[in-house]
Motif scaffolding. Structure first.
Motif, PDB file in Angstrom:
ATOM      1  N   ARG A   3      51.253  24.461 -43.608  1.00 22.81           N
ATOM      2  CA  ARG A   3      50.447  23.314 -43.211  1.00 22.81           C
ATOM      3  C   ARG A   3      51.340  22.125 -42.825  1.00 22.81           C
ATOM      4  NH1 ARG A   3      44.685  22.711 -42.391  1.00 22.81           N
ATOM      5  NH2 ARG A   3      45.182  20.880 -41.199  1.00 22.81           N
ATOM      6  N   PHE A   4      52.424  21.950 -43.597  1.00 18.87           N
ATOM      7  CA  PHE A   4      53.308  20.801 -43.370  1.00 18.87           C
ATOM      8  C   PHE A   4      53.946  20.840 -41.979  1.00 18.87           C
ATOM      9  CE2 PHE A   4      57.551  18.826 -43.606  1.00 18.87           C
ATOM     10  CZ  PHE A   4      57.171  17.530 -43.935  1.00 18.87           C
ATOM     11  N   ASN A   6      52.912  22.126 -39.343  1.00 18.44           N
ATOM     12  CA  ASN A   6      51.947  21.910 -38.263  1.00 18.44           C
ATOM     13  C   ASN A   6      51.238  20.569 -38.331  1.00 18.44           C
ATOM     14  OD1 ASN A   6      52.287  24.394 -36.937  1.00 18.44           O
ATOM     15  ND2 ASN A   6      51.157  25.404 -38.595  1.00 18.44           N
ATOM     16  N   SER A   7      51.422  19.851 -39.423  1.00 19.38           N
ATOM     17  CA  SER A   7      50.712  18.579 -39.572  1.00 19.38           C
ATOM     18  C   SER A   7      51.350  17.512 -38.692  1.00 19.38           C
ATOM     19  CB  SER A   7      50.751  18.127 -41.026  1.00 19.38           C
ATOM     20  OG  SER A   7      52.071  17.740 -41.364  1.00 19.38           O
ATOM     21  N   SER A   8      50.578  16.464 -38.391  1.00 21.89           N
ATOM     22  CA  SER A   8      51.098  15.384 -37.559  1.00 21.89           C
ATOM     23  C   SER A   8      52.309  14.739 -38.228  1.00 21.89           C
ATOM     24  CB  SER A   8      50.003  14.346 -37.302  1.00 21.89           C
ATOM     25  OG  SER A   8      49.473  13.871 -38.520  1.00 21.89           O
ATOM     26  N   ILE A   9      52.214  14.504 -39.530  1.00 26.39           N
ATOM     27  CA  ILE A   9      53.328  13.833 -40.224  1.00 26.39           C
ATOM     28  C   ILE A   9      54.528  14.768 -40.337  1.00 26.39           C
ATOM     29  CG2 ILE A   9      54.051  12.749 -42.394  1.00 26.39           C
ATOM     30  CD1 ILE A   9      51.246  11.705 -42.766  1.00 26.39           C
ATOM     31  N   LYS A  12      56.433  14.872 -37.043  1.00 28.07           N
ATOM     32  CA  LYS A  12      57.187  13.619 -36.874  1.00 28.07           C
ATOM     33  C   LYS A  12      58.381  13.568 -37.813  1.00 28.07           C
ATOM     34  CE  LYS A  12      57.502  10.360 -35.091  1.00 28.07           C
ATOM     35  NZ  LYS A  12      57.260   9.036 -34.566  1.00 28.07           N
ATOM     36  N   PHE A  13      58.238  14.185 -38.994  1.00 29.94           N
ATOM     37  CA  PHE A  13      59.344  14.219 -39.958  1.00 29.94           C
ATOM     38  C   PHE A  13      60.584  14.859 -39.315  1.00 29.94           C
ATOM     39  CE2 PHE A  13      61.620  16.505 -43.377  1.00 29.94           C
ATOM     40  CZ  PHE A  13      61.998  15.428 -44.153  1.00 29.94           C
ATOM     41  N   VAL A  79      55.008  16.796 -30.223  1.00 30.49           N
ATOM     42  CA  VAL A  79      54.267  15.615 -30.690  1.00 30.49           C
ATOM     43  C   VAL A  79      53.649  14.879 -29.509  1.00 30.49           C
ATOM     44  CG1 VAL A  79      54.610  13.293 -31.655  1.00 30.49           C
ATOM     45  CG2 VAL A  79      55.556  15.271 -32.834  1.00 30.49           C
ATOM     46  N   GLN A  80      54.478  14.680 -28.469  1.00 28.45           N
ATOM     47  CA  GLN A  80      54.021  13.907 -27.316  1.00 28.45           C
ATOM     48  C   GLN A  80      52.910  14.629 -26.553  1.00 28.45           C
ATOM     49  OE1 GLN A  80      55.042  10.610 -26.103  1.00 28.45           O
ATOM     50  NE2 GLN A  80      53.044  11.194 -25.344  1.00 28.45           N
ATOM     51  N   ASN A  83      49.756  14.404 -28.411  1.00 30.31           N
ATOM     52  CA  ASN A  83      49.223  13.036 -28.337  1.00 30.31           C
ATOM     53  C   ASN A  83      48.584  12.723 -26.982  1.00 30.31           C
ATOM     54  OD1 ASN A  83      49.776  12.327 -30.965  1.00 30.31           O
ATOM     55  ND2 ASN A  83      51.790  11.457 -30.492  1.00 30.31           N
ATOM     56  N   LYS A  86      44.799  13.263 -26.795  1.00 35.74           N
ATOM     57  CA  LYS A  86      43.924  12.620 -27.769  1.00 35.74           C
ATOM     58  C   LYS A  86      43.037  11.509 -27.200  1.00 35.74           C
ATOM     59  CE  LYS A  86      45.340  15.198 -31.092  1.00 35.74           C
ATOM     60  NZ  LYS A  86      44.482  16.281 -31.554  1.00 35.74           N
ATOM     61  N   THR A 187      59.037   6.742 -40.546  1.00 35.41           N
ATOM     62  CA  THR A 187      58.456   8.088 -40.566  1.00 35.41           C
ATOM     63  C   THR A 187      58.753   8.834 -41.863  1.00 35.41           C
ATOM     64  OG1 THR A 187      58.610   8.231 -38.168  1.00 35.41           O
ATOM     65  CG2 THR A 187      58.383  10.309 -39.339  1.00 35.41           C
ATOM     66  N   ILE A 188      59.955   8.635 -42.420  1.00 39.07           N
ATOM     67  CA  ILE A 188      60.240   9.316 -43.694  1.00 39.07           C
ATOM     68  C   ILE A 188      59.776   8.464 -44.879  1.00 39.07           C
ATOM     69  CG2 ILE A 188      62.126  10.748 -42.828  1.00 39.07           C
ATOM     70  CD1 ILE A 188      64.081   8.716 -44.086  1.00 39.07           C
TER      71      ILE A 188
END
Ligand code: HEM
Ligand code: SF4
Ligand code: FES
Lengths: 225, 252
Positions: A3-4, A6-9, A12-13, A79-80, A83, A86, A187-188
Motif C-alpha cells: 500500500r505504501f 502505491n500511496s500518494s505519500i 513522493k517519499f 506522481v506528475q 496528478n 486529477k 515530504t519526509i
C-alpha cells in the motif's frame, strides 16, 4: 507495505529521498569541479578526478547514483502523470501569482530541462572519460590518468554555445532546487512552522551556490582564455 | 465607508446536472453596492434572472458568516476570490472595479464532481472523515476537564488545525487537486492530543488511503492551499501528516 509504495505519500517519499541524495552528490560534484579554476596546469583537477574515479567507495556510489537518478525521474514522472488526471475539467481562469511560486508549479518542466542537459553533459564528458577517447597524462608520481582537464578546458574555451548551455543548465537546476530543497524535507515530515523558514532560506542559498557555482566554471574558461 | 455603486458583468458557469457538458453565460448586474458581499451580488443577479423568467444560478451557501464553508466559488481564478483568509460570503464587492467582468466557476477537481451550476459534491470529504477522523471512546459522563494534562503549545496547534471548516478551497486551488491540507488538518487535530494518539497510526493510514481512492492528487508542496485557506491552516500540518503516515508504515 505494498500500500505504501502505491500511496500518494509513499511515491513522493521516493522522489524526496532520491532528491536529497542527488543534492548531496551535486555538492561533491561542484566541489571537485571548482578545482578546475584553481590550477591552470590542470594537475589539481586531474588528480582529484582520478582519485574520485579510482577509489573503491566511489565505485560503489557510482551505480547507486545512476539508480538514484532513474528512481527520481521515474517516481517524479509517475506522481506528475497521476496528478495531471486529477482535474478533468480545467478552470477557464486560474491565478496562482499570489499563492505559489512559479518553480513549485513547474518542477516537471524544470526537471525535464535538467534531464536534457544531463544527457548532453554525459555525452560531453562522462562517456568520453569512461569509455576512453581521452588522452592519458602522467604526473611526477608516475600514475597514468585521463587528462580530463584538457577535455573540459578545450570544450569550454572554444565553444561559446556549450558555455551558454552550461550556464542555462546551472540556472534551471538552481530553480528546480530552490523549491526542491525545502520540499524534500517537508515530504519526509521534517518541517514545522519554525523549520520551514529555515529550510526555505537554506534551500535558496543552496540553490544559489549550485546555480552560480556550475555557471561560473564555463564562464571562467570562456573569459580567461 | 463611502457607498459606491458599480456595474459589472458576471461570466458564470451554467450546468443543468452532472451529465450536462456545461457552458459559460454572461449576465450584466447593475447598481451593485461596493459594501455588499459577493453572495448578495449573486442574489441580486438571481432576482433579475427570475424576473426575466430564467433559471437562477445555483450556488452553495448557508451561514453567510464564514463558518460553514459551503460557499464554494472560484472567482477570477482564485478560490473564494481576490482576498485572503476569507470565504466567499465574506468577500466584498469593493474588491472589484466598475465595468469589470468577473469569472465565477465551481471547484474543479476529480474528487468534487459538479452537481449543478456552481454546486459541487463534497461528500468525498465526509468519506475521508468516516475512514478515520474520529476517536473511539466509551460514552458516559463527560470526563473531568483537567484529568488529562495537555501542553499549551499542543492544545493551541490542535485548536488551529480544528478550525478547518471543510470548504475544499485547498483542493480547488491546488494544481494537483490534492486534499492534503484538509486531511492533514483532520489528522493533526487528533494526533496532537493524548486521546487521539492511541489510534494515530491506523487513522493516518486509513484517511490517506481513502483520500487516494476518492480521486485527489498528491502534494507538490507549492503552498497554494495554505494561502487560499480561509482559516489559514498551516502547511506544517502536512509535514505532520507525512510524518504520521511514514511512522505508521514503519511500525507495522
Ligand atoms: C541533479 C538533478 C536533480 C536533483 C538534485 C533533484 C532534486 C529534487 C528534489 C530535492 C525534489 C523535491 C522532492 C519533494 O518534493 O519531496 C525534486 C522534485 C521533483 N523533481 Fe527533481 N531533481 C533532479 C532532477 C530531476 C529530473 C531530471 C527530473 C525529470 C523529470 C526531475 C523531476 C522532478 C519533479 C517532477 C519533482 C516534483 C514532484 C512533485 O512534487 O510533484 N528532477 N527534485
Ligand atoms: S484546510 Fe482550509 S481550505 Fe482546506 S477544507 Fe479546511 S478550511 Fe477549507
Ligand atoms: S456561507 Fe458559510 S462560510 Fe460562506
Amino acid at each position: 507495505m505494498g500500500r505504501f509504495y502505491n500511496s500518494s505519500i509513499g511515491k513522493k517519499f521516493f522522489v524526496s529521498i532520491t532528491g536529497l541524495f542527488l543534492m548531496a552528490f551535486l555538492l561533491v560534484h561542484l566541489g571537485v569541479n571548482s578545482l578546475l579554476m584553481f590550477d591552470d596546469t590542470g594537475e589539481l583537477f586531474n588528480q582529484a578526478a582520478h582519485f574520485m574515479g579510482s577509489n573503491p567507495i566511489m565505485k560503489v556510489i557510482e551505480p547507486i547514483l545512476g539508480i538514484g537518478f532513474i528512481l527520481h525521474i521515474v517516481y517524479a514522472l509517475i506522481v506528475q502523470i497521476v496528478n495531471w488526471t486529477k482535474r478533468p475539467v480545467k478552470y477557464s481562469k486560474w491565478d496562482q501569482k499570489e499563492s505559489s511560486s512559479w518553480a513549485s508549479r513547474n518542477m516537471i518542466y524544470l526537471g525535464a530541462i535538467v534531464l536534457i542537459f544531463l544527457g548532453i553533459h554525459l555525452v560531453n564528458f562522462f562517456f568520453k572519460i569512461k569509455f576512453g577517447t581521452v588522452a592519458p597524462i602522467t604526473y611526477a608520481d608516475g600514475v597514468k590518468m585521463h587528462n580530463s582537464y584538457a577535455l573540459v578546458a578545450e570544450l569550454f574555451k572554444n565553444c561559446t554555445a556549450i558555455d551558454v548551455l552550461y550556464v542555462l543548465g546551472g540556472i534551471f537546476l538552481g530553480l528546480h532546487l530552490n523549491h526542491g530543497f525545502w520540499s524534500a524535507f517537508q515530504t519526509i515530515g521534517w518541517s514545522n512552522n519554525d523549520w520551514r523558514k529555515k529550510l526555505e532560506l537554506v534551500g535558496s542559498i543552496y540553490a544559489l551556490i549550485i546555480a552560480i557555482g556550475f555557471s561560473i566554471i564555463p564562464l571562467y574558461f570562456l573569459i580567461k582564455f | 465607508m463611502s457607498d459606491k455603486n458599480i456595474n459589472i458583468k458576471v461570466k458564470v458557469w451554467r450546468q443543468v446536472d452532472a451529465n450536462d457538458k456545461g457552458r459559460f453565460e454572461t449576465y450584466e448586474v447593475n447598481n451593485v453596492s461596493t459594501d455588499s458581499s459577493f453572495l448578495e451580488m449573486m442574489d441580486v443577479m438571481n432576482e433579475s434572472l427570475v424576473q426575466q423568467g430564467k433559471e437562477p444560478v445555483a450556488f452553495d451557501h448557508d451561514c453567510r458568516e464564514g463558518i460553514c464553508g459551503m460557499c464554494s466559488l472560484f472567482i477570477n481564478g482564485r478560490a473564494h476570490g481576490p482576498d485572503t483568509l476569507i470565504t466567499t460570503c465574506q468577500l466584498h464587492m469593493r474588491k472589484f472595479k466598475d465595468s469589470q467582468t468577473i469569472t465565477v466557476e465551481p471547484w474543479r477537481a476529480k474528487g468534487f464532481p459538479v452537481i449543478k451550476d456552481l454546486i459541487v459534491d463534497r461528500t468525498a470529504f465526509d468519506k475521508i472523515l468516516h475512514a478515520g477522523g474520529f476517536v473511539s471512546v466509551n460514552t458516559g459522563n463527560a470526563p473531568d476537564a483537567n484529568a488529562i494534562p495537555i501542553s499549551k503549545p499542543a492544545a493551541d496547534e490542535a485548536m488551529d488545525a480544528a478550525s478547518c471548516i471543510g470548504c475544499g478551497a485547498c483542493v480547488a486551488t491546488c494544481k494537483n487537486s490534492s486534499a492534503m491540507l484538509f486531511v492533514a488538518a483532520k489528522v493533526s487535530q487528533l494526533a496532537l492530543l493524548p486521546q487521539g494518539k492511541i489510534e494515530a497510526a491506523r487513522r493516518a493510514k486509513a484517511m490517506v488511503a481513502k483520500m487516494d481512492d476518492l480521486g485527489f492528487g498528491s502534494c507538490s508542496n507549492t503552498g497554494a492551499c495554505e494561502m487560499e485557506c480561509p482559516k489559514g491552516i498551516s502547511l506544517s500540518n502536512i509535514a505532520r501528516l507525512n510524518r504520521e503516515y511514514l511512522v505508521a508504515n514503519v511500525t507495522d
